[in-house]
Design a protein around this motif. Structure first.
Motif, PDB file in Angstrom:
ATOM      1  N   PHE A  60       6.537   9.032  -7.463  1.00  0.00           N
ATOM      2  CA  PHE A  60       7.470   9.177  -6.337  1.00  0.00           C
ATOM      3  C   PHE A  60       7.911  10.642  -6.173  1.00  0.00           C
ATOM      4  O   PHE A  60       9.082  10.941  -5.986  1.00  0.00           O
ATOM      5  N   GLY A  61       6.931  11.526  -6.232  1.00  0.00           N
ATOM      6  CA  GLY A  61       7.240  12.949  -6.146  1.00  0.00           C
ATOM      7  C   GLY A  61       7.088  13.550  -4.765  1.00  0.00           C
ATOM      8  O   GLY A  61       7.252  14.759  -4.597  1.00  0.00           O
ATOM      9  N   GLY A  62       6.775  12.739  -3.762  1.00  0.00           N
ATOM     10  CA  GLY A  62       6.613  13.257  -2.407  1.00  0.00           C
ATOM     11  C   GLY A  62       5.996  12.207  -1.510  1.00  0.00           C
ATOM     12  O   GLY A  62       5.816  11.048  -1.909  1.00  0.00           O
ATOM     13  N   SER A  63       5.667  12.605  -0.286  1.00  0.00           N
ATOM     14  CA  SER A  63       5.098  11.658   0.682  1.00  0.00           C
ATOM     15  C   SER A  63       3.721  12.083   1.169  1.00  0.00           C
ATOM     16  O   SER A  63       3.150  11.444   2.042  1.00  0.00           O
ATOM     17  N   ALA A 102       0.831  -1.208   0.000  1.00  0.00           N
ATOM     18  CA  ALA A 102       0.000   0.000   0.000  1.00  0.00           C
ATOM     19  C   ALA A 102       0.863   1.254   0.000  1.00  0.00           C
ATOM     20  O   ALA A 102       0.591   2.228  -0.728  1.00  0.00           O
ATOM     21  N   GLY A 103       1.929   1.253   0.810  1.00  0.00           N
ATOM     22  CA  GLY A 103       2.802   2.425   0.899  1.00  0.00           C
ATOM     23  C   GLY A 103       3.504   2.719  -0.413  1.00  0.00           C
ATOM     24  O   GLY A 103       3.532   3.868  -0.874  1.00  0.00           O
ATOM     25  N   LEU A 104       4.053   1.693  -1.039  1.00  0.00           N
ATOM     26  CA  LEU A 104       4.759   1.893  -2.306  1.00  0.00           C
ATOM     27  C   LEU A 104       3.789   2.302  -3.420  1.00  0.00           C
ATOM     28  O   LEU A 104       4.135   3.120  -4.276  1.00  0.00           O
ATOM     29  N   TRP A 105       2.584   1.735  -3.395  1.00  0.00           N
ATOM     30  CA  TRP A 105       1.594   2.120  -4.403  1.00  0.00           C
ATOM     31  C   TRP A 105       1.219   3.589  -4.260  1.00  0.00           C
ATOM     32  O   TRP A 105       1.135   4.320  -5.259  1.00  0.00           O
ATOM     33  N   MET A 106       0.989   4.052  -3.037  1.00  0.00           N
ATOM     34  CA  MET A 106       0.630   5.457  -2.833  1.00  0.00           C
ATOM     35  C   MET A 106       1.778   6.386  -3.212  1.00  0.00           C
ATOM     36  O   MET A 106       1.566   7.444  -3.820  1.00  0.00           O
ATOM     37  N   MET A 158      -2.094  13.594   3.522  1.00  0.00           N
ATOM     38  CA  MET A 158      -1.650  12.860   4.707  1.00  0.00           C
ATOM     39  C   MET A 158      -0.408  12.061   4.377  1.00  0.00           C
ATOM     40  O   MET A 158      -0.250  11.553   3.256  1.00  0.00           O
ATOM     41  N   TYR A 159       0.478  11.958   5.341  1.00  0.00           N
ATOM     42  CA  TYR A 159       1.736  11.235   5.172  1.00  0.00           C
ATOM     43  C   TYR A 159       1.478   9.782   4.813  1.00  0.00           C
ATOM     44  O   TYR A 159       0.750   9.070   5.501  1.00  0.00           O
ATOM     45  N   VAL A 160       2.080   9.334   3.724  1.00  0.00           N
ATOM     46  CA  VAL A 160       1.875   7.975   3.216  1.00  0.00           C
ATOM     47  C   VAL A 160       2.233   6.923   4.268  1.00  0.00           C
ATOM     48  O   VAL A 160       1.555   5.900   4.402  1.00  0.00           O
ATOM     49  N   GLY A 161       3.303   7.167   5.020  1.00  0.00           N
ATOM     50  CA  GLY A 161       3.745   6.184   6.000  1.00  0.00           C
ATOM     51  C   GLY A 161       2.662   5.826   7.001  1.00  0.00           C
ATOM     52  O   GLY A 161       2.502   4.655   7.374  1.00  0.00           O
ATOM     53  N   MET A 162       1.881   6.817   7.450  1.00  0.00           N
ATOM     54  CA  MET A 162       0.821   6.561   8.427  1.00  0.00           C
ATOM     55  C   MET A 162      -0.347   5.818   7.798  1.00  0.00           C
ATOM     56  O   MET A 162      -0.968   4.950   8.426  1.00  0.00           O
ATOM     57  N   LEU A 163      -0.662   6.145   6.556  1.00  0.00           N
ATOM     58  CA  LEU A 163      -1.740   5.428   5.868  1.00  0.00           C
ATOM     59  C   LEU A 163      -1.355   3.965   5.653  1.00  0.00           C
ATOM     60  O   LEU A 163      -2.166   3.056   5.872  1.00  0.00           O
ATOM     61  N   ALA A 164      -0.116   3.738   5.244  1.00  0.00           N
ATOM     62  CA  ALA A 164       0.351   2.370   5.033  1.00  0.00           C
ATOM     63  C   ALA A 164       0.393   1.594   6.343  1.00  0.00           C
ATOM     64  O   ALA A 164       0.060   0.406   6.394  1.00  0.00           O
ATOM     65  N   LEU A 165       0.809   2.272   7.426  1.00  0.00           N
ATOM     66  CA  LEU A 165       0.843   1.622   8.737  1.00  0.00           C
ATOM     67  C   LEU A 165      -0.558   1.239   9.191  1.00  0.00           C
ATOM     68  O   LEU A 165      -0.757   0.178   9.809  1.00  0.00           O
TER      69      LEU A 165
END
Length: 536
Positions: A462-465, A444-448, A480-487
């Motif tokens: 891959f233009g930002g987070s 999910a994180g890499l896709w976003m 929203m920060y991708v890392g939190m959505l993926a988590l």
């Protein structure tokens, strides 16, 4: 041209050679009977006291890239660049209890890496392998970014080409191979003293030359008002506020999941040492806030970043500012602070990545009967390979791409939180569910990240987070920060999977740890000592 910066280059070279000498001498500092085991080579004998640990962890977390990238972000975007300040304030109380428990259980069982803990806690070599590979992949671009910091300094001194970086990392590789974690621990003293000195002088001297803080903030305000963008300015725009908060929180949770952060903690002598450091390390956040203000000073000083082959390198903002504002001799000191600030974390990161490979790949899958000496030898060799790989990234790739890789690394390392972070507090999760959550969170994180463009840099992916929540069907302009959505995806899958595995009666792995292991201190016996006691 380099000929215009002779004094700066001379001071930089002298200080660089000084710390290199300290790196080689470090093998005799707190000398061990042997360096042929990971406890000594990779963790400094697990004997560092409060002061050494404070400098070591601080030198590990506050890197050369922090020194150049945070002000560069403030220079370009304004208030958004200050996200690093709240996240380094939030992180220490957030991880206080987790790291104490990790230190204790690692002390008892002799764990060297977070994957060692996961292997014992959940009885799953596959989950441990996932954590180890994740840690190595996330760490590699981080090491490369230390080279970006050194390269920015060299450009400001008129030195172009990659040969100085190659020489610097050959020297780094040599003394790290010989001295292990003792080398960056000793050098960290010099690094931190130089950084504190340079920042204190900078915040007193540079604004005075520019007319005072009022003029500095006024120049920044005028710049952002002249080129209005939704999330730029000395005050954060409403659309970016959620992302700012989640980026700070996500970065805080990710910071101590990185293998090099764990390495610094496990090198501490006892629980009290870890506690004192978690209480004292926020002092670095004050310095980080001052470092961020260098971005506004650069605006007021009308700094123009260096352009090479038609590409503007925004990472040169701070070095160019120092070159313009300081006398040549002190600019050399400032450049050395940044350069040495790259060596300490790069050394610890390479050691941490090497330990992950040795303990959780080599010994687990390639040679189960490896001796302690063989483990140490493999780690030393792999640490060389890791450094060579980081140099290759800089030589082969656009530095801007390396920065994107680090951004991806932060999203990736967050996916180890359920198994490492939550695993320290509870054994409720099923190992199969944790593996599924890890895989889904990564996907999910890499896709976003792939879906995010950056038109300003001509990037479609891959233009930002910052992920637009409107893409999830929400009626909002917030991101929203991708890392939190993926988590969030990771945790939901792990929870649902655990319930499903329990309902289906699927067998779980055995927990090799006990409740008392998580509160053990330096005087409590280790597993090896208990085994010896039982055999007599």
């Amino acid at each position: 041209m380099a000929s215009d910066h002779v004094t700066e280059i001379a001071v930089f070279a002298a200080l660089f050679l000084l710390v290199s000498g300290m790196g080689f001498v470090a093998a005799r500092w707190r000398r061990a009977a042997t360096m042929d085991n990971l406890d000594e080579w990779g963790l400094g004998g697990r004997s560092f006291g409060s002061w050494i640990t404070w400098f070591l962890i601080g030198g590990d977390l506050y890197t050369a890239y922090t020194f150049v990238a945070v002000p560069a972000l403030v220079f370009g975007a304004g208030a958004a660049g200050f996200f690093a300040v709240p996240y380094t304030i939030v992180v220490y109380p957030l991880v206080f209890l987790f790291l104490i428990r990790l230190w204790s259980v690692s002390h008892v069982h002799g764990f060297v890496t977070p994957a060692d803990f996961v292997r014992a806690r959940f009885g799953s070599p596959t989950l441990a392998l996932a954590v180890a590979v994740t840690g190595i992949v996330a760490t590699m671009p981080y090491i490369a970014l230390q080279l970006v910091g050194i390269e920015a300094v060299l450009k400001a001194m008129g030195v172009h080409g990659h040969w100085p970086i190659i020489i610097a990392f050959v020297i780094l590789a040599a003394y790290t191979y010989q001295s292990g974690l003792r080398a960056p621990a000793l050098i960290a003293f010099v690094k931190d003293v130089l950084i504190y000195l340079v920042i204190i002088v900078a915040v007193l001297y540079i604004p005075a030359k520019l007319g005072g803080w009022g003029d500095v903030f006024g120049a920044a305000r005028d710049k952002f008002e002249a080129t209005p963008k939704p999330d730029d300015g000395i005050v954060l725009g409403s659309a970016g506020q959620l992302n700012y908060a989640m980026l700070a929180l996500g970065s805080a949770m990710a910071l101590f999941l990185y293998p090099h952060s764990v390495t610094g903690v496990l090198a501490a002598r006892n629980r009290d040492c870890v506690k004192r450091n978690m209480a004292a390390l926020p002092a670095y956040s004050l310095v980080l806030g001052l470092i961020a203000l260098l971005g506004y000073m650069a605006i007021a000083a009308e700094v123009v970043p260096i352009t090479t082959d038609g590409k503007t390198d925004t990472n040169t903002v701070v070095p160019v500012l120092f070159d313009q504002m300081f006398p040549d001799w002190f600019a050399g000191v400032a450049f050395a602070a940044i350069g040495i600030g790259a060596l300490v974390p790069a050394a610890i990161m390479s050691i941490a990545a090497a330990n992950l490979f040795t303990r959780n790949i080599y010994k687990e899958y390639l040679r189960r009967d490896a001796t302690e000496k063989q483990e140490a030898t493999v780690s030393k060799l792999v640490s060389l390979v890791v450094k060579a790989g980081a140099v290759a990234c800089i030589l082969a790739l656009d530095p801007e791409f390396s920065i994107d890789l680090q951004l991806i690394g932060g999203v990736i390392i967050l996916q180890t939180l359920p198994s490492v972070g939550l695993g320290l507090m509870t054994r409720w999760f099923h190992r199969g569910a944790l593996i599924a959550g890890w895989a889904c969170g990564l996907a999910a994180g890499l896709w976003m990240l792939y879906q995010i463009p950056n038109p300003a840099k001509g990037k479609e992916h891959f233009g930002g987070s910052a992920y637009p929540l409107s893409d999830l069907g929400l009626d909002t302009s917030s991101t929203m920060y991708v890392g939190m959505l993926a988590l969030a995806v990771n945790v939901v899958v792990a929870v649902v999977g655990t319930v499903a595995c329990g309902a289906a009666g699927i067998a779980d792995g055995a927990d090799a740890t006990r409740g008392a292991d998580y509160t053990a201190d330096e005087d409590d016996p280790k597993i090896k000592e208990l085994d010896l006691a039982g055999s007599t």
